[in-house]
Scaffold this active site. Sequence first.
Site, PDB file in Angstrom:
ATOM      1  N   TYR A 268      -2.592  -5.412  -2.856  1.00 30.48           N
ATOM      2  CA  TYR A 268      -1.663  -4.519  -2.507  1.00 30.48           C
ATOM      3  C   TYR A 268      -0.429  -4.574  -2.158  1.00 30.48           C
ATOM      4  O   TYR A 268       0.560  -4.515  -2.187  1.00 30.48           O
ATOM      5  CB  TYR A 268      -2.725  -3.834  -1.104  1.00 30.48           C
ATOM      6  CG  TYR A 268      -1.575  -3.055  -0.790  1.00 30.48           C
ATOM      7  CD1 TYR A 268      -1.601  -1.461  -0.577  1.00 30.48           C
ATOM      8  CD2 TYR A 268      -1.356  -3.320   0.562  1.00 30.48           C
ATOM      9  CE1 TYR A 268      -0.712  -0.706  -0.359  1.00 30.48           C
ATOM     10  CE2 TYR A 268      -1.162  -1.676   1.203  1.00 30.48           C
ATOM     11  CZ  TYR A 268      -0.645  -0.834   1.325  1.00 30.48           C
ATOM     12  OH  TYR A 268      -0.220   0.232   1.031  1.00 30.48           O
TER      13      TYR A 268
ATOM     14  N   SER B  28       5.919  -1.034   2.443  1.00 30.32           N
ATOM     15  CA  SER B  28       5.311  -0.390   3.191  1.00 30.32           C
ATOM     16  C   SER B  28       5.464  -1.812   3.817  1.00 30.32           C
ATOM     17  O   SER B  28       6.113  -2.704   3.369  1.00 30.32           O
ATOM     18  CB  SER B  28       3.780  -0.352   3.173  1.00 30.32           C
ATOM     19  OG  SER B  28       2.944  -1.666   2.872  1.00 30.32           O
TER      20      SER B  28
END
Length: 316
Positions: free
Chosen positions: A182, A157
Amino acid sequence: MTTAQHKIGSGFDATSTATEVLAGIDLSGKFALVTGGYSGIGLETTRALTAAGAQVLVPARRPDTARAALAGIPAVEVGEVDLADLDSVRAFAERFLATGRGLDIVITNAGLMAAPQTTVGPGWETMFATNHLGHFALINRLWPAVRPGARIVSVSSRGHFYSGIRWHDPHFEQGYEKWAAYGQSKTANSLLAIHLDALAKDRGIRAFALHPGLIQTPLIRHLSRDELRAHPATDEDGNFIGAVKTIEQGAATQVWAATAPRLDGLGGVYLEDCEIAGPAPADGTRVGVRDYAIDPVQAARLWTLSAELTGVNAFA
């Protein structure tokens, strides 16, 4: 660094849907595995692949929940696996290999985002363990079943902009920051595809990483209302606005990566909006891909680290 990150004229864009990118493509006889294929863009990916003729296996930590979500979709089966538990990954892979079936498409779609600090196994940070190490082990355990000509799709992402690999402290033992954690896991997803493609392309197996887009899915469940309100893509109530994709649009890039004839002969690149992404601009704008997420040297280093941590390497 010389890069293959440049557009190829796919004919699709950010508004394209999974169904649209599969128009005219017959997946009859193809077998796909989609982790997280029962929720959010994973569910839409499963739905689109089966509509094009593929059979899909959905590994799930909560198989009963997965079966309920997938009810009514033909040619789907559910298997039980917890990506944060390497014993569970091994057992799942052994069960699958025992069936003698082959894999034509693998999409590592499952993941966590901005989770609070927890550890699994021998003290591994949970997002790195789940988003990356679990998928690394799964791919390597299943490798004997991956057919020549297959495609492996690693769902990264734009979150990779938050952090490269923290080589000095990958498990955040020196202090935790959830967005950096993340980001590291999403960089790892990209680097996995880069090195896997280098290892496997001689067999005609190609790997891709991608950013699916900004989509409002259950992935945001760990964000507080204040965090949502502070996000530049949300309104005062914390609802996403502007260039937010629908679930159908969000699934498109991974489906395109897994099936597009336009990508024949290509691999080891990062995609977004159903195209090969360009390099991130020097001004820090978060579009395209950062150099460290496609660096082959870092990709090889991460592969070595991941093999050491998980104890599995199909290419050793």
